[in-house]
Design an enzyme around this catalytic site. Structure first.
Site: not given
Lengths: 233, 218
Positions: B45-47
């Site tokens: 998840s790119e966060n």
């Protein structure tokens, strides 16, 4: 040790004035500096340029600053979930620079690492590339993107000590460490402010050298944007 | 014809053991529910999270733990957390094996548009431009036609681009297609009960049909 502690958000932001460029940590509403945002809203300064991945929601986070028309320009990667933002943007009241999320993070990182620019493939062949230098390395095109130049970076951490060392918690880390490194002056608000010696040096995410002011935050709301659960089996 | 779940199930078959995978918002998120038995993957998840787990049980939501769609989630044994710069570092350096995302339009040379409708929708690109510019393998999950009944598989995208020449494969409610190396949508599979003619009608860009087109196995 140098003591970086200030009393509260009002004292931390006292010399932030209209027209300045601010970085604000967080992803959505996760890990945002709630106390400082509220203090900025109360201070009522305007014409701000805000660098932040998102722009809050209508009644929380940076959305509160937008509602009071304190923001001249937003530099963000994603600004959905905010009707007032969209209204101001489409009516031309608000200037917006949309930046790919990885470019946003890396332009912060570059500032913190003392590098003037980065090269990234994100946005090549799109409107993001307009007016930017393109260089080809090993057969692939990259855009030159400049390091950010922010007067203040405002971040939220889970724990911090009086020397400004910071530890973040879970995905509330997000943009906070890279922004902390990037501000000319960095303000950190923390859920738990402890004495020096209480944090394990091996566990520090942001060394205190990057942090100029730190304070114990209060009344964290930590609003959840998309509460998603599964039933207990 | 497939529903959203069907599209997700078909895409899940593309995932191989040991993959690190980034799932976009919408149909791609559903893919996680249909990973075949015995296939071990890690969701990015790119966060700032590797090893995204399922949604939390009610009452166990943690506001500090969300995915890139801002949904409350959980970690798994072996998960790791990092900042946004490192997150896109691993994307840019192609450590992430597969990206699955939605699209408003795809062109026959693999261009994708999914972030802006001029004058109407301004939400931003989020991490999509970084993902499509760097990913080794990009699969698009989308409806074949838009709400107005117009094809989303075009000769050239009409909307502002997210990335150029990057899409490898497209799974819609009608078909599985790949971008041919010389350009064009090569039809690989038909959805159950869908004819080649129906797919041809719903595809505005160049459609390449070679031999018998098998029906999808889901």
């Amino acid at each position: 040790m140098i003591n970086k502690v200030v009393a509260n958000a009002d004292e931390a932001i006292q010399d932030i004035s209209s027209g300045m460029t601010l970085m604000l940590g967080g992803f959505g509403l996760c890990g945002i500096p709630e106390n400082c945002i509220n203090a900025l809203v109360n201070k009522g300064i305007d014409q701000l340029t805000c660098i932040s991945n998102n722009a809050g929601v209508d009644d929380f986070g940076i959305g509160l600053m937008l509602r009071k028309r304190q923001v001249k320009k937003m530099i963000s990667s994603y600004v959905g979930e905010n009707a007032e933002f969209e209204r101001q943007l489409l009516s031309g009241e608000l200037e917006v620079e949309l930046v790919p999320q990885g470019t946003l993070a890396t332009r912060c990182m570059a500032a913190g690492y003392g590098m003037p620019a980065i090269f990234t493939p994100a946005g090549v062949g799109t409107e993001v590339a307009q007016g930017k230098e393109i260089r080809n390395f090993n057969g692939k095109d990259y855009l030159m993107e400049m390091a950010f130049d922010a007067d203040f970076a405002i971040v939220k951490a889970w724990k911090g000590d009086t020397a400004g060392n910071l530890i973040f918690r879970s995905t509330a880390r997000n943009f906070n460490p890279v922004m902390a490194m990037a501000g000319k002056i960095t303000i950190a608000e923390v859920e738990h402010l402890v004495e020096v010696g209480e944090l394990d040096p091996d566990q520090i995410h942001t060394p205190g050298i990057y942090v100029h002011r730190i304070f114990q935050g209060k009344d964290y709301e930590k609003r959840i944007e998309q509460r998603t659960v599964r039933p207990k089996e | 014809m497939l529903d959203k779940t069907g599209i997700a199930k078909r895409i899940a078959k593309e995932i191989k053991d040991g993959y690190y995978v980034n799932l976009g918002i919408g149909i791609p998120t559903l893919v996680a529910n249909y990973i075949p038995e015995g296939i071990n993957i890690v969701l990015q998840s790119e966060n700032g999270l590797l090893g995204m787990g399922p949604f939390p049980f009610e009452g166990e939501e943690d506001p500090d733990l969300i995915n890139a769609g801002k949904q409350t989630i959980t970690t798994l044994p072996g998960s790791s957390i990092f900042d946004s710069a490192m997150s896109f570092g691993m994307i840019r350096s192609q450590k992430v094996d597969l990206t699955i995302l939605g699209a408003m339009e795809v062109s026959e040379n693999g261009d994708i548009a999914n972030w802006k409708i001029p004058g109407k929708m301004v939400k931003g690109m989020g991490g999509a431009m970084d993902l499509v510019a760097s990913a080794k393998n990009i699969i698009v999950a989308m409806q074949h036609v838009n709400k107005a009944g117009e094809s989303k598989l075009l000769s050239e995208c009409s909307l502002p681009l997210t990335g150029v020449k990057c899409v490898k494969k497209i799974v819609t409610e009608l078909a599985v297609l790949e971008i041919a190396s010389g350009g064009g949508f090569r039809l690989l599979e038909r959805a159950p009960g869908v004819s080649v003619e129906e797919i041809r009608k719903a595809t505005t860009g160049k459609l390449i049909i070679e031999g018998e087109i098998p029906e999808m196995q889901i």
